[in-house]
Write an enzyme that holds these catalytic residues in place. Structure first.
Site, PDB file in Angstrom:
ATOM      1  N   ARG A 147     -10.486  -1.400   8.031  1.00  0.00           N
ATOM      2  CA  ARG A 147     -10.097  -0.530   6.722  1.00  0.00           C
ATOM      3  C   ARG A 147      -9.699   0.897   7.226  1.00  0.00           C
ATOM      4  O   ARG A 147     -10.349   1.568   7.995  1.00  0.00           O
ATOM      5  CB  ARG A 147     -11.379  -0.384   6.064  1.00  0.00           C
ATOM      6  CG  ARG A 147     -11.173   0.591   4.418  1.00  0.00           C
ATOM      7  CD  ARG A 147     -12.252   0.379   3.438  1.00  0.00           C
ATOM      8  NE  ARG A 147     -13.497   1.278   3.973  1.00  0.00           N
ATOM      9  CZ  ARG A 147     -14.422   1.565   3.011  1.00  0.00           C
ATOM     10  NH1 ARG A 147     -14.636   0.987   1.909  1.00  0.00           N
ATOM     11  NH2 ARG A 147     -15.475   2.316   3.669  1.00  0.00           N
ATOM     12  N   SER A 148      -8.551   1.191   6.548  1.00  0.00           N
ATOM     13  CA  SER A 148      -8.051   2.451   6.877  1.00  0.00           C
ATOM     14  C   SER A 148      -8.063   3.301   5.673  1.00  0.00           C
ATOM     15  O   SER A 148      -8.624   4.184   5.560  1.00  0.00           O
ATOM     16  CB  SER A 148      -6.743   2.544   7.447  1.00  0.00           C
ATOM     17  OG  SER A 148      -5.756   1.792   6.822  1.00  0.00           O
ATOM     18  N   ASP A 199      -6.301  -2.103  -0.394  1.00  0.00           N
ATOM     19  CA  ASP A 199      -6.039  -3.497  -0.601  1.00  0.00           C
ATOM     20  C   ASP A 199      -6.394  -3.869  -2.077  1.00  0.00           C
ATOM     21  O   ASP A 199      -7.443  -3.585  -2.464  1.00  0.00           O
ATOM     22  CB  ASP A 199      -7.163  -4.208   0.313  1.00  0.00           C
ATOM     23  CG  ASP A 199      -6.552  -5.717   0.689  1.00  0.00           C
ATOM     24  OD1 ASP A 199      -6.668  -6.358  -0.522  1.00  0.00           O
ATOM     25  OD2 ASP A 199      -6.535  -6.045   1.755  1.00  0.00           O
ATOM     26  N   GLY A 214      -3.919   4.373   2.885  1.00  0.00           N
ATOM     27  CA  GLY A 214      -4.079   4.725   4.448  1.00  0.00           C
ATOM     28  C   GLY A 214      -2.656   4.102   5.189  1.00  0.00           C
ATOM     29  O   GLY A 214      -2.212   3.236   4.792  1.00  0.00           O
ATOM     30  N   GLY A 251      -2.830  -0.044   6.824  1.00  0.00           N
ATOM     31  CA  GLY A 251      -2.292  -1.149   6.037  1.00  0.00           C
ATOM     32  C   GLY A 251      -0.878  -1.174   5.472  1.00  0.00           C
ATOM     33  O   GLY A 251      -0.307  -1.781   5.244  1.00  0.00           O
ATOM     34  N   HIS A 252      -0.594   0.286   5.146  1.00  0.00           N
ATOM     35  CA  HIS A 252       0.757   0.740   4.789  1.00  0.00           C
ATOM     36  C   HIS A 252       1.786   0.183   5.511  1.00  0.00           C
ATOM     37  O   HIS A 252       2.719  -0.581   5.180  1.00  0.00           O
ATOM     38  CB  HIS A 252       0.785   2.024   4.129  1.00  0.00           C
ATOM     39  CG  HIS A 252       1.917   2.214   3.324  1.00  0.00           C
ATOM     40  ND1 HIS A 252       2.069   1.873   2.080  1.00  0.00           N
ATOM     41  CD2 HIS A 252       2.956   3.176   3.516  1.00  0.00           C
ATOM     42  CE1 HIS A 252       3.061   2.336   1.474  1.00  0.00           C
ATOM     43  NE2 HIS A 252       3.586   3.093   2.308  1.00  0.00           N
ATOM     44  N   TYR A 282       5.116  -9.115  -2.656  1.00  0.00           N
ATOM     45  CA  TYR A 282       5.001  -8.014  -1.674  1.00  0.00           C
ATOM     46  C   TYR A 282       3.708  -7.994  -1.087  1.00  0.00           C
ATOM     47  O   TYR A 282       2.719  -8.114  -1.830  1.00  0.00           O
ATOM     48  CB  TYR A 282       5.276  -6.746  -2.381  1.00  0.00           C
ATOM     49  CG  TYR A 282       5.196  -5.478  -1.511  1.00  0.00           C
ATOM     50  CD1 TYR A 282       5.518  -5.348  -0.098  1.00  0.00           C
ATOM     51  CD2 TYR A 282       4.739  -4.442  -2.030  1.00  0.00           C
ATOM     52  CE1 TYR A 282       5.329  -4.135   0.674  1.00  0.00           C
ATOM     53  CE2 TYR A 282       4.497  -3.028  -1.127  1.00  0.00           C
ATOM     54  CZ  TYR A 282       5.214  -2.934   0.074  1.00  0.00           C
ATOM     55  OH  TYR A 282       4.883  -1.968   0.632  1.00  0.00           O
ATOM     56  N   TYR A 303       1.012  -5.773  -1.898  1.00  0.00           N
ATOM     57  CA  TYR A 303       0.363  -5.828  -3.263  1.00  0.00           C
ATOM     58  C   TYR A 303      -0.330  -7.266  -3.306  1.00  0.00           C
ATOM     59  O   TYR A 303      -0.091  -8.088  -4.026  1.00  0.00           O
ATOM     60  CB  TYR A 303       1.344  -5.963  -4.325  1.00  0.00           C
ATOM     61  CG  TYR A 303       2.109  -4.806  -4.587  1.00  0.00           C
ATOM     62  CD1 TYR A 303       1.469  -3.331  -4.014  1.00  0.00           C
ATOM     63  CD2 TYR A 303       3.053  -4.417  -5.422  1.00  0.00           C
ATOM     64  CE1 TYR A 303       2.200  -2.055  -4.014  1.00  0.00           C
ATOM     65  CE2 TYR A 303       3.925  -3.225  -5.491  1.00  0.00           C
ATOM     66  CZ  TYR A 303       3.594  -2.009  -4.957  1.00  0.00           C
ATOM     67  OH  TYR A 303       3.853  -0.775  -4.956  1.00  0.00           O
TER      68      TYR A 303
END
Length: 534
Positions: A107-108, A112, A177, A180-181, A468, A471
């Site tokens: 996890r950043s 999610d 974060g 993940g982005h 995406y 998403y």
């Protein structure tokens, strides 16, 4: 300079086969995992490990849960939360995870959409990267190193404070974060001018793997192939972009009585063909809710223009006069101030608000939500179908519903679908985010959103119906790989097979390796793939 920590770390320690019936009980496995971390050579400080009995456990777990849907008693909770402050501790966590078959989720920022970075159906630990937040900007080189636990607001603020003429093309929400982005693509109001965040990741280095040692195919895969899939990215080197000292923003509302439907319909044809310097998105929603339904349809047009108001007004008069934009609608400001303007903050918020990791729009913190994505290719949605979707938003379910449309074109039209795993490039007019927000316990709102999504089915991309990956949507079933990655999915599978054949890094929608039975056909990463170029 950043500390001498490795700046991009990919830990590819292979996971044994899943636990058999003869494996130790879960409690013993957890205790063995903890012992490995602390005393088994891992050197992980016990004060950085949080079990449910720790009074700070819930605070840390909930600190970056951005969707209240996954902050309930029914949501599976981690057996442990690990909060490393050094890359050696991350390495220890992965080694012990492999050794004891103890699953970890990375996890950043916690955004999610299906809560996969902090929930799992079986025993697991969350590896929380919140302490990895350094941002170092090289103004002369126009680059920066950013660690994965930083959020976008911190990144933007640090860049702009070094130079008001530098920026980075990524998302709108300040608490997203970086890790993940970037892993899934990442886009915002600069996407039409400069492409995705992942398009502007240019290098990596570290003690275990850097760009040179990982090879181009591995480097290709991590920029858009989805988070928690190929390893743990501790930091990224990014290319910064140049923006003018003054930009112009606006957000104007048109009701259906003010020709909102006609203007929205025209937007579909115009928005992707505007100059790259202008991004103009559209939100269809409703207001004036009563007990049974909303009564007013509204279209909100929001924009960022890399230039001053007078030039924007001339452009809009030429390309999109139907909107009726006036000088009073426009505000001139710095690029950093524009991030605050579009970020859901109060009108009096300063740029320092971007550094607050604890809040953004109240919707993020007080409501449950679910979103689904689409891409519109070739032809716009017919006006009659657009009106039918808008009518659906008038229903009382949920408390807030919206259809957010973000224009493509510009640089996105010019970048190959194979440059990085993100394939949604030329031919797409815009992307849709279907949204539902609610506060009660009912899951009927998810059903409402699925109905809204179905209304668009005949008018969006098909075979496959694209989506995406950032998403995340568990509804889209077993064919999610092709929907997220198109023709790039096969290449991603082969890279995954080469670098993580036992699937240590995984979630419910992460790229899988080839099955064991056909691994003899595996193509080693880098052997037969086209090389990526920047």
């Amino acid at each position: 300079m950043l500390p001498t920590l490795p700046l991009l770390l990919f830990l590819l320690l292979l996971l044994p086969v899943p636990l058999s019936p003869a494996s130790p009980p879960a409690v013993q496995t957890c205790q063995d995992f903890i012992h490995c971390l602390i005393s088994g050579g891992g050197g992980f400080p016990s004060n950085l490990i949080y079990a449910p009995s720790n009074p700070n456990y819930s605070t840390i777990l909930e600190s970056t849960i951005r969707d209240a849907r996954f902050n309930s008693t029914s949501t599976p909770k981690p057996s442990l939360i690990l909060t490393p402050i050094s890359t050696s501790q991350i390495q220890a966590a992965v080694l012990c995870s492999r050794r004891h078959d103890f699953h970890i989720r990375i996890r950043s920022g916690g955004h999610d959409y299906e809560g996969l970075s902090y929930s799992y159906s079986s025993q697991f630990a969350v590896l929380d990267l919140a302490s990895f937040r350094n941002v170092t900007v090289n103004r002369a080189e126009k680059t920066a190193w950013v660690q994965s636990g930083a959020v976008l607001g911190e990144l933007y603020y640090r860049i702009a404070k070094r130079s008001p003429h530098l920026a980075f093309p990524a998302g709108v929400t300040n608490t997203v974060g970086v890790g993940g982005h970037f892993s899934g693509g990442g886009f915002g109001f600069l996407v039409r001018k400069f492409g995705l965040a992942a398009d502007n990741v240019i290098d990596c280095r570290g003690r275990i793997l850097d760009r040179a040692s990982m090879g181009q195919d591995f480097f290709w895969a991590i920029r858009g192939g989805g988070g928690n899939t190929f390893g743990i990215a501790v930091a990224w080197k990014i290319r910064l972009v140049t923006v003018p000292s003054t930009v112009t923003v606006f957000s104007v509302v048109r009701t259906i009585e003010q020709n909102g439907l006609d203007i929205a319909n025209k937007w579909q044809s115009v928005s992707s063909k505007l100059p790259k310097e202008l991004s103009l998105d559209l939100l269809l929603t409703t207001t004036n809710r009563t007990k049974n339904r909303a009564t007013i349809k509204i279209a909100i047009f929001s924009a960022l223009f890399l230039g001053k108001t007078d030039k924007l007004l001339n452009l809009m008069q030429s390309k999109f006069p139907e909107l009726g934009l006036t000088g009073e609608d426009c505000k001139e400001m710095t690029w950093l101030e524009s991030v605050v303007f579009h970020g859901g903050f109060p009108s009096n918020a300063t740029v320092e608000a971007l550094l607050d990791r604890s809040k953004n729009s109240p919707l993020v913190w007080t409501l449950k939500y679910k979103c689904k994505s689409d891409f519109v290719r070739g032809d716009p949605i017919p006006e009659s179908a657009l009106l039918k979707m808008w009518e659906k938003l008038m229903e009382i379910e949920p408390e807030f519903g919206g259809i957010l449309m973000f224009p493509w074109g510009g640089e996105m039209e010019e970048i190959s679908e194979f440059r990085i795993p993100f394939p949604h490039r030329g031919g797409n007019l815009y992307m849709i985010q279907h949204m539902a927000y609610w506060s009660d316990e009912g899951e009927r709102h998810v059903g409402w959103l699925r109905e809204l999504y179905d209304l668009a089915g005949d008018y969006v991309s098909r075979e496959p119906r694209s989506a995406y990956v950032n998403y995340r949507d568990l509804d889209i079933g077993m064919v999610w790989g092709e929907k997220y990655f198109g023709k790039n999915f096969e290449r991603l599978v082969r890279v995954k097979t080469a670098v993580d054949p036992e699937n240590l890094f995984r979630n419910e929608q992460s790229v899988p390796p080839l099955p064991r039975g056909i691994r003899s056909q595996r193509i080693a990463a880098g052997s037969q793939f086209d090389r990526c170029t920047l």
